[in-house]
Design a protein around this motif. Sequence first.
Motif, short mmCIF file in Angstrom:
data_model
loop_
_atom_site.label_atom_id
_atom_site.label_comp_id
_atom_site.label_asym_id
_atom_site.label_seq_id
_atom_site.Cartn_x
_atom_site.Cartn_y
_atom_site.Cartn_z
N GLU A 133 0.83 -1.21 0.00
CA GLU A 133 0.00 0.00 0.00
C GLU A 133 0.86 1.26 0.00
OE1 GLU A 133 -3.37 2.36 -0.17
OE2 GLU A 133 -3.17 0.21 -0.53
N LEU A 134 1.92 1.26 0.78
CA LEU A 134 2.83 2.41 0.84
C LEU A 134 3.45 2.66 -0.53
CD1 LEU A 134 4.22 4.51 2.73
CD2 LEU A 134 6.08 2.83 2.98
N HIS A 135 3.90 1.60 -1.19
CA HIS A 135 4.49 1.75 -2.52
C HIS A 135 3.44 2.23 -3.53
CE1 HIS A 135 6.07 0.28 -6.45
NE2 HIS A 135 7.11 0.97 -6.00
N LYS A 136 2.24 1.69 -3.42
CA LYS A 136 1.15 2.10 -4.32
C LYS A 136 0.86 3.59 -4.16
CE LYS A 136 -3.33 1.19 -3.55
NZ LYS A 136 -4.62 0.47 -3.45
N GLN A 137 0.74 4.06 -2.93
CA GLN A 137 0.42 5.46 -2.68
C GLN A 137 1.55 6.40 -3.12
OE1 GLN A 137 -2.59 6.48 -2.01
NE2 GLN A 137 -3.16 4.33 -2.01
N ALA A 138 2.80 5.99 -2.88
CA ALA A 138 3.94 6.81 -3.33
C ALA A 138 3.98 6.87 -4.86
CB ALA A 138 5.25 6.24 -2.77
N SER A 139 3.70 5.75 -5.50
CA SER A 139 3.70 5.71 -6.97
C SER A 139 2.59 6.58 -7.55
CB SER A 139 3.53 4.27 -7.46
OG SER A 139 4.62 3.48 -7.04
N VAL A 140 1.42 6.51 -6.95
CA VAL A 140 0.30 7.34 -7.41
C VAL A 140 0.63 8.82 -7.22
CG1 VAL A 140 -2.10 7.99 -6.91
CG2 VAL A 140 -1.47 5.58 -7.16
N ALA A 141 1.20 9.17 -6.09
CA ALA A 141 1.57 10.57 -5.83
C ALA A 141 2.58 11.05 -6.87
CB ALA A 141 2.14 10.72 -4.43
N TRP A 142 3.56 10.21 -7.20
CA TRP A 142 4.57 10.57 -8.19
C TRP A 142 3.92 10.76 -9.57
CZ3 TRP A 142 6.55 7.92 -12.53
CH2 TRP A 142 7.67 8.51 -13.11
N LEU A 143 3.04 9.84 -9.96
CA LEU A 143 2.37 9.95 -11.26
C LEU A 143 1.47 11.18 -11.32
CD1 LEU A 143 1.53 6.20 -11.89
CD2 LEU A 143 3.06 7.63 -13.27
N LEU A 144 0.76 11.47 -10.24
CA LEU A 144 -0.08 12.66 -10.22
C LEU A 144 0.75 13.92 -10.41
CD1 LEU A 144 -2.65 11.83 -7.40
CD2 LEU A 144 -3.08 11.98 -9.86
N GLU A 145 1.89 13.97 -9.77
CA GLU A 145 2.77 15.14 -9.93
C GLU A 145 3.26 15.26 -11.37
OE1 GLU A 145 4.91 18.58 -9.29
OE2 GLU A 145 3.27 17.67 -8.18
N GLN A 146 3.64 14.15 -11.99
CA GLN A 146 4.07 14.17 -13.38
C GLN A 146 2.94 14.63 -14.30
OE1 GLN A 146 7.34 13.63 -14.19
NE2 GLN A 146 7.48 13.54 -11.97
N GLY A 147 1.75 14.13 -14.05
CA GLY A 147 0.58 14.52 -14.85
C GLY A 147 0.24 15.99 -14.69
N ARG A 148 0.30 16.49 -13.46
CA ARG A 148 0.01 17.92 -13.23
C ARG A 148 1.01 18.79 -13.97
NH1 ARG A 148 -1.62 16.16 -7.81
NH2 ARG A 148 0.56 16.20 -7.17
N ARG A 149 2.27 18.43 -13.89
CA ARG A 149 3.30 19.22 -14.61
C ARG A 149 3.02 19.23 -16.11
NH1 ARG A 149 9.15 18.15 -11.75
NH2 ARG A 149 8.45 18.66 -9.65
#
Length: 175
Positions: free
Chosen positions: A50-66
């Motif tokens: 779950e921790l890895h999933k949430q960190a990965s989602v946060a990273w992808l969201l940041e990439q998408g926002r940029r």
Amino acid sequence: MSLLAAGCASAVRNEVDEVRLDVHKGHFEEAVRQAASLREQHPNEAAYEELHKQASVAWLLEQGRRATFQDHDLEALTTFLRAQEIDPDSPETSSWVHKTLRKLSRTWLERGLELHASGKLAEAVEAYGKALEYAPGDPSALNGLGEAIIQINYREGLGKKYFEDGIRALSSYWL
């Protein structure tokens, strides 16, 4: 013995907290790296998955926002959809997917309106169609598409009638 167990729990808690702190501070790549390492060290433990999933989602969201802030909206949509595959229940991810689809639809709708206004009806029809791909049933895109198709059909009908009248006039002249 219980002190040893407490010490290990504290160390694990600190590692998990470090990952969460990195996400909070915007150090997404480091958070994903740390979470992946913890997941590998503790296979089959749901908390680390779950921790890895949430960190990965946060990273992808940041990439998408940029990407979307730089108007690279297709890239952003692809990134947000990847995040949604990882966590389909994330309201933040769903929100970004929806916003990006709406932005893409509006971009194509505006392009269609500009082409329509300049008389480029075939291109306008294509642009309205793209807008509808991103927002099916959008009333503005449907309206623009309908009007452009009606105008194309009307112009083709006028052109055909003009041609037939010309042929008739020419044949009458020759007779």
